[in-house]
Enzyme design. Sequence first.
Site, mmCIF file in Angstrom:
data_model
loop_
_atom_site.group_PDB
_atom_site.id
_atom_site.type_symbol
_atom_site.label_atom_id
_atom_site.label_comp_id
_atom_site.label_asym_id
_atom_site.label_seq_id
_atom_site.Cartn_x
_atom_site.Cartn_y
_atom_site.Cartn_z
ATOM 1 N N GLU A 54 0.815 -1.219 0.000
ATOM 2 C CA GLU A 54 0.000 0.000 0.000
ATOM 3 C C GLU A 54 0.847 1.267 0.000
ATOM 4 O OE1 GLU A 54 -2.581 -3.246 1.806
ATOM 5 O OE2 GLU A 54 -0.501 -2.551 2.124
ATOM 6 N N PHE A 116 -11.915 -7.217 13.753
ATOM 7 C CA PHE A 116 -10.797 -7.692 12.931
ATOM 8 C C PHE A 116 -10.454 -6.650 11.864
ATOM 9 C CE2 PHE A 116 -9.354 -10.077 9.109
ATOM 10 C CZ PHE A 116 -8.136 -10.522 9.620
ATOM 11 N N GLN A 117 -9.169 -6.317 11.779
ATOM 12 C CA GLN A 117 -8.639 -5.333 10.837
ATOM 13 C C GLN A 117 -9.321 -3.971 10.977
ATOM 14 O OE1 GLN A 117 -8.469 -7.055 6.835
ATOM 15 N NE2 GLN A 117 -6.411 -7.814 7.288
ATOM 16 N N LYS A 166 -17.776 -1.148 5.309
ATOM 17 C CA LYS A 166 -18.152 -2.207 4.374
ATOM 18 C C LYS A 166 -19.664 -2.258 4.141
ATOM 19 C CE LYS A 166 -17.232 -7.081 3.355
ATOM 20 N NZ LYS A 166 -16.510 -8.303 3.797
#
Length: 583
Positions: A54, A116-117, A166
């Site tokens: 990234e 998570f993440q 998301k």
Amino acid sequence: MTAPESLTGAQSLVRSLESVGAEVVFGIPGGAILPAYDPIFDSKKLRHILVRHEQGAGHAAEGYAQATGRVGVCMATSGPGATNLVTPIADAYMDSVPIVAITGQVPSAAIGTDAFQEADICGITMPITKHNFLVQHVDDIPRTIAEAFHIAASGRPGPVLVDVPKDILQAIGQFSWPPVLDLPGYHPTTRPHAKQIREAARLIAEAKRPVLYVGGGVLKARAAAELRVLAELTGIPVVTTLMARGAFPDSHPQHLGMPGMHGSVAAVTAFQKSDLLICLGARFDDRVTGKLSSFAPEAKIIHADIDPAEIGKNREADVPIVGDCRETLADLVVAVQEAYAAGTRADLTAWWKQLDNWRETYPLGYEEPTDGSLAPQYVIERIGKIAGPEAIYASGVGQHQMWASQFISYENPYTWLNSGGAGTMGYAVPAAMGAKVGRPEATVWAIDGDGCFQMTNQELVTCAIEGIPIKVAVINNGNLGMVRQWQTLFYDGRYSNTNLQSKRIPDFVKLADAMGCVGLRCDTKADVDATIEKAMAVDDMPVVIDFVVGQDAMVWPMVPAGTSNDEILAARDTRPVWGEDDV
């Protein structure tokens, strides 16, 4: 305005990028951003380049933006994907580079649960973005993207981050274009104040030892032509900072070179002895001023910048001008002409006599290594001569960066890309990749050190697969060269952890071959031109040249950190190059 359509947030995001004029996205998919990658698969207008890290995506977006003047775009997933963008975002912030970073985020309901993440990327990047957004409703996506691009490109350019959960990407919403921007309070001042322009023109007409102090803001404003008009009208010497190389032709007789820690003696001493500095789109950076209290002690200051926060931040301005550099320069030309017509114009003959004496006495140069090794300055000088002034040069950070700024002649704007404010090692290869994508017709060279090259060379895989034929010159002295230079000068030659041993490991030629590139090596002066020309002849794949050079070369001139510009040294173990009786 287009009729509203029902689209997923992901579709709306891609359509918004297409509608705002984005052509290329550098990125890597991951769980939280994955919904956006499905419509990218179908896009006919948006090219996605799959990078290997990234950080490479962010620097590529910077290189694209700096070479083209358009907004660069990078994309990453949540958590570590987003945090890997922090360095290029900080880099873009320091150097006023317009990029938009789009990151996925965990679903809205999970934000704040250490999912998570998950990472609070808006909070993390708040100090290093011009603005950032956390999208909270699917219908806000078109407006948010439009606002992000507007903020990134207008006023003082800079990075903007858009974080999209998301579930927002998966939700159904309404898309229409163009959206109505809602940015209360964001109104960058572009028109300079007429009274300030007149006062600046008066000082310019009266000054006996003036200097035009040109910063990167002149390039951001696309104002190189206007700068030249003002310079030639007034006959005032021009000094271009590291971020402004190419804004004024190196070959022009009025150009004194670069100021600062490793600037030319003529440029540094012109500042110190001037009676007027006309600062255009620069910020009195510590690497330019040296010890601030002793910087240009006799000079009045005209400071023109689009960012009012910069004016008076480091040095008080006698004439502050808030405005776009292009409009400021155009207005200054008219006002100075009027001042001249009214009979006010100082004679700069004596000033130029002194400046020419400094230029002739202390030209930029270097000594050939006594051990028979290859001089790195010679390598870089020959690349500049053979590739020519139409090529684009992207540099890493360190000794090779300074030599590339000193020994390549920059005749055109937007041909020199580097990490100035942040000093980010690993910038060169991905930035060159982005520049080549944005300017495919141009020859693009990355001038890198062996230390910098080992941080981001994985993007050569991206270049090979995507058909981005950049050329990379690795100035391989086996060391972290600039740090070693400081250890030589200030730490009694105690070389703690600066020997990379990269003349042995890795083998850069084999590494280049393994990455799908042409690998070449050169370690003798006699072979330099032929090796560069061989690289120039390859136009269908990336080329890496391992230039094995001596480890003891140093960057001169040098103003030691924290000292006055009066202490500038032309070479090691010398006294300051000039004294009080030189003017």
